[in-house]
Scaffold this motif. Sequence first.
Motif, PDB file in Angstrom:
ATOM      1  N   PHE A   1       8.630  -6.387   6.198  1.00 51.92           N
ATOM      2  CA  PHE A   1       8.306  -6.068   4.721  1.00 51.92           C
ATOM      3  C   PHE A   1       7.621  -5.288   3.800  1.00 51.92           C
ATOM      4  N   VAL A   2       6.526  -4.698   3.938  1.00 52.01           N
ATOM      5  CA  VAL A   2       5.786  -3.660   3.654  1.00 52.01           C
ATOM      6  C   VAL A   2       6.915  -2.458   2.955  1.00 52.01           C
ATOM      7  N   SER A   3       7.664  -2.401   4.081  1.00 51.17           N
ATOM      8  CA  SER A   3       8.541  -1.111   3.628  1.00 51.17           C
ATOM      9  C   SER A   3       9.375  -0.894   2.510  1.00 51.17           C
ATOM     10  N   LEU A   4       9.758  -3.338   1.904  1.00 53.47           N
ATOM     11  CA  LEU A   4      10.627  -2.926   1.459  1.00 53.47           C
ATOM     12  C   LEU A   4       9.703  -2.889  -0.125  1.00 53.47           C
ATOM     13  N   PHE A   5       8.552  -3.088   0.007  1.00 49.03           N
ATOM     14  CA  PHE A   5       7.611  -2.870  -1.338  1.00 49.03           C
ATOM     15  C   PHE A   5       7.586  -1.138  -1.227  1.00 49.03           C
ATOM     16  N   LYS A   6       7.239  -0.562  -0.293  1.00 47.32           N
ATOM     17  CA  LYS A   6       6.961   1.267  -0.662  1.00 47.32           C
ATOM     18  C   LYS A   6       7.755   1.639  -1.420  1.00 47.32           C
ATOM     19  N   GLU A   7       9.190   1.606  -0.280  1.00 44.20           N
ATOM     20  CA  GLU A   7      10.229   1.964  -1.210  1.00 44.20           C
ATOM     21  C   GLU A   7      10.620   1.902  -2.697  1.00 44.20           C
ATOM     22  N   THR A   8       9.613   0.336  -2.730  1.00 43.88           N
ATOM     23  CA  THR A   8      10.084   0.359  -4.405  1.00 43.88           C
ATOM     24  C   THR A   8       8.922   0.278  -5.433  1.00 43.88           C
ATOM     25  N   LEU A   9       7.965   0.631  -5.305  1.00 43.03           N
ATOM     26  CA  LEU A   9       6.841   1.235  -6.008  1.00 43.03           C
ATOM     27  C   LEU A   9       6.754   2.413  -6.522  1.00 43.03           C
ATOM     28  N   ARG A  10       5.764   2.106  -7.969  1.00 39.08           N
ATOM     29  CA  ARG A  10       5.883   3.973  -7.907  1.00 39.08           C
ATOM     30  C   ARG A  10       4.303   4.490  -7.366  1.00 39.08           C
ATOM     31  N   GLU A  11       4.036   5.683  -7.476  1.00 41.73           N
ATOM     32  CA  GLU A  11       3.007   6.260  -7.022  1.00 41.73           C
ATOM     33  C   GLU A  11       2.077   6.105  -7.779  1.00 41.73           C
ATOM     34  N   THR A  12       1.654   5.474  -9.187  1.00 44.27           N
ATOM     35  CA  THR A  12       1.036   5.272  -9.547  1.00 44.27           C
ATOM     36  C   THR A  12      -0.482   3.619  -8.481  1.00 44.27           C
ATOM     37  N   ASP A  13       0.418   3.152  -8.131  1.00 42.37           N
ATOM     38  CA  ASP A  13       0.616   1.514  -7.770  1.00 42.37           C
ATOM     39  C   ASP A  13      -0.757   1.448  -6.599  1.00 42.37           C
ATOM     40  N   VAL A  14      -1.677   0.508  -6.921  1.00 44.60           N
ATOM     41  CA  VAL A  14      -2.883   0.700  -5.307  1.00 44.60           C
ATOM     42  C   VAL A  14      -1.386  -0.549  -4.320  1.00 44.60           C
ATOM     43  N   PHE A  15      -1.199   0.057  -2.714  1.00 45.91           N
ATOM     44  CA  PHE A  15      -1.393  -1.462  -1.983  1.00 45.91           C
ATOM     45  C   PHE A  15      -1.678  -1.716  -1.163  1.00 45.91           C
ATOM     46  N   GLY A  16      -2.351  -2.987  -0.845  1.00 45.20           N
ATOM     47  CA  GLY A  16      -3.212  -2.827   0.132  1.00 45.20           C
ATOM     48  C   GLY A  16      -3.010  -4.496   0.838  1.00 45.20           C
ATOM     49  N   ARG A  17      -3.512  -4.351   1.804  1.00 48.64           N
ATOM     50  CA  ARG A  17      -3.197  -6.040   3.156  1.00 48.64           C
ATOM     51  C   ARG A  17      -4.471  -6.344   3.099  1.00 48.64           C
ATOM     52  N   LEU A  18      -5.131  -7.219   2.463  1.00 47.58           N
ATOM     53  CA  LEU A  18      -5.864  -8.300   2.732  1.00 47.58           C
ATOM     54  C   LEU A  18      -6.434  -9.009   3.304  1.00 47.58           C
ATOM     55  N   GLY A  19      -5.347  -9.343   4.489  1.00 53.63           N
ATOM     56  CA  GLY A  19      -5.707  -9.666   5.689  1.00 53.63           C
ATOM     57  C   GLY A  19      -4.411 -10.478   6.190  1.00 53.63           C
ATOM     58  N   GLY A  20      -4.048 -10.674   7.668  1.00 57.31           N
ATOM     59  CA  GLY A  20      -2.715 -11.834   7.546  1.00 57.31           C
ATOM     60  C   GLY A  20      -1.909 -11.190   7.247  1.00 57.31           C
ATOM     61  N   ASP A  21      -1.270 -12.176   6.032  1.00 62.03           N
ATOM     62  CA  ASP A  21       0.639 -12.390   5.757  1.00 62.03           C
ATOM     63  C   ASP A  21       0.690 -11.889   4.798  1.00 62.03           C
ATOM     64  N   GLU A  22      -1.258 -11.787   4.016  1.00 63.40           N
ATOM     65  CA  GLU A  22      -1.458 -11.997   2.287  1.00 63.40           C
ATOM     66  C   GLU A  22      -1.618  -9.696   1.795  1.00 63.40           C
ATOM     67  N   PHE A  23      -0.604  -9.729   0.393  1.00 62.69           N
ATOM     68  CA  PHE A  23      -0.816  -8.043   0.398  1.00 62.69           C
ATOM     69  C   PHE A  23      -1.344  -8.290  -0.958  1.00 62.69           C
ATOM     70  N   ALA A  24      -1.449  -7.263  -1.758  1.00 65.42           N
ATOM     71  CA  ALA A  24      -2.415  -6.896  -2.858  1.00 65.42           C
ATOM     72  C   ALA A  24      -1.699  -5.194  -4.082  1.00 65.42           C
ATOM     73  N   ILE A  25      -1.201  -5.359  -4.935  1.00 63.96           N
ATOM     74  CA  ILE A  25      -1.232  -4.768  -5.704  1.00 63.96           C
ATOM     75  C   ILE A  25      -1.468  -4.656  -6.679  1.00 63.96           C
ATOM     76  N   ILE A  26      -2.133  -3.273  -7.376  1.00 59.17           N
ATOM     77  CA  ILE A  26      -2.617  -2.840  -8.717  1.00 59.17           C
ATOM     78  C   ILE A  26      -1.713  -2.303  -9.495  1.00 59.17           C
ATOM     79  N   PHE A  27      -0.647  -2.690 -10.460  1.00 54.49           N
ATOM     80  CA  PHE A  27       0.344  -1.555 -10.948  1.00 54.49           C
ATOM     81  C   PHE A  27      -0.722  -1.350 -12.034  1.00 54.49           C
ATOM     82  N   ARG A  28      -0.389  -0.133 -12.055  1.00 53.36           N
ATOM     83  CA  ARG A  28      -1.538   0.398 -13.508  1.00 53.36           C
ATOM     84  C   ARG A  28      -0.667   0.907 -14.549  1.00 53.36           C
ATOM     85  N   LYS A  29      -0.922   0.930 -15.331  1.00 52.45           N
ATOM     86  CA  LYS A  29      -0.145   1.722 -16.703  1.00 52.45           C
ATOM     87  C   LYS A  29       1.340   0.947 -16.811  1.00 52.45           C
ATOM     88  N   CYS A  30       1.475  -0.499 -16.746  1.00 54.37           N
ATOM     89  CA  CYS A  30       1.660  -1.471 -16.302  1.00 54.37           C
ATOM     90  C   CYS A  30       2.003  -2.787 -17.317  1.00 54.37           C
TER      91      CYS A  30
END
Length: 262
Positions: free
Chosen positions: A160-189
């Motif tokens: 699941f995480v690999s699908l996001f990582k291969e698509t997100l931009r270098e400027t995006d901030v990707f983190g795991r909040l816990g369990g199966d919950e994640f969050a992304i900050i899209f910079r200048k988007c």
Amino acid sequence: MGPAALGVLGYLPEEVIGLPASSFYFDPQARANIVTAVKKHGKVQNFPARLKHKDGHIVDVEITSSAIYSEDKQFLGMEGLFRDVSEQVVIKEKLHRLATIDELTGILNRRAFLEKANHLIKHLRRQPEYSLLAVIDLDKFKPINDRYGHLSGDRVLKVFVSLFKETLRETDVFGRLGGDEFAIIFRKCTMTEGLEILERIQEKMQKISIRLSDNEVSISASIGLTELHEEDLPFSLALARADRALYQAKQNGGAHVAMLLS
């Protein structure tokens, strides 16, 4: 250059005579920085630097050095010592990784993600920019864990995480909040750009399945998306807004992106 340098850098004293000190630095500019500091302050203590070993590998050192002046106060050079701190640097890097990186997925852990998020909100107050927050929840993850076990659940999370990582931009901030919950900050988007990225990821998820035991398991995610504002301090204000959007996505049956602007 004393004989002890042989143990740290692998050079005999006679091998270095006549060579510029900068030639032993991984970054020659670092030598210039030390010289500048010594000229300004008369000495430096425990100044970090990276030197090159004779066999090519990098040695992390700390340098303590003092300026040498002539009787008429002219700068002649420097004398001092350096000590190998490679082991301490490795330990420090490992501790930093443990403190900031989620061990299973290799992305930011909750603490590090929230810390970066709060820094970003402060940045938005000084320099406004379009930024978005997405909160992602893997659909029907608990039944997968219950049926196939936690090791299989971990495998699903990694895919699941690999699908996001291969698509997100270098400027995006990707983190795991816990369990199966994640969050992304899209910079200048913009919202349109953020939706396009998330839709590409959703499409990728629809095309894959993961083999667990004797079954092929498909995955999908519900996503709540909101704009980030300079008023979102503490960051929990933005998280709460994104969570409400996530709830709407779940109510719509999952595998869906829901937006909440304010």
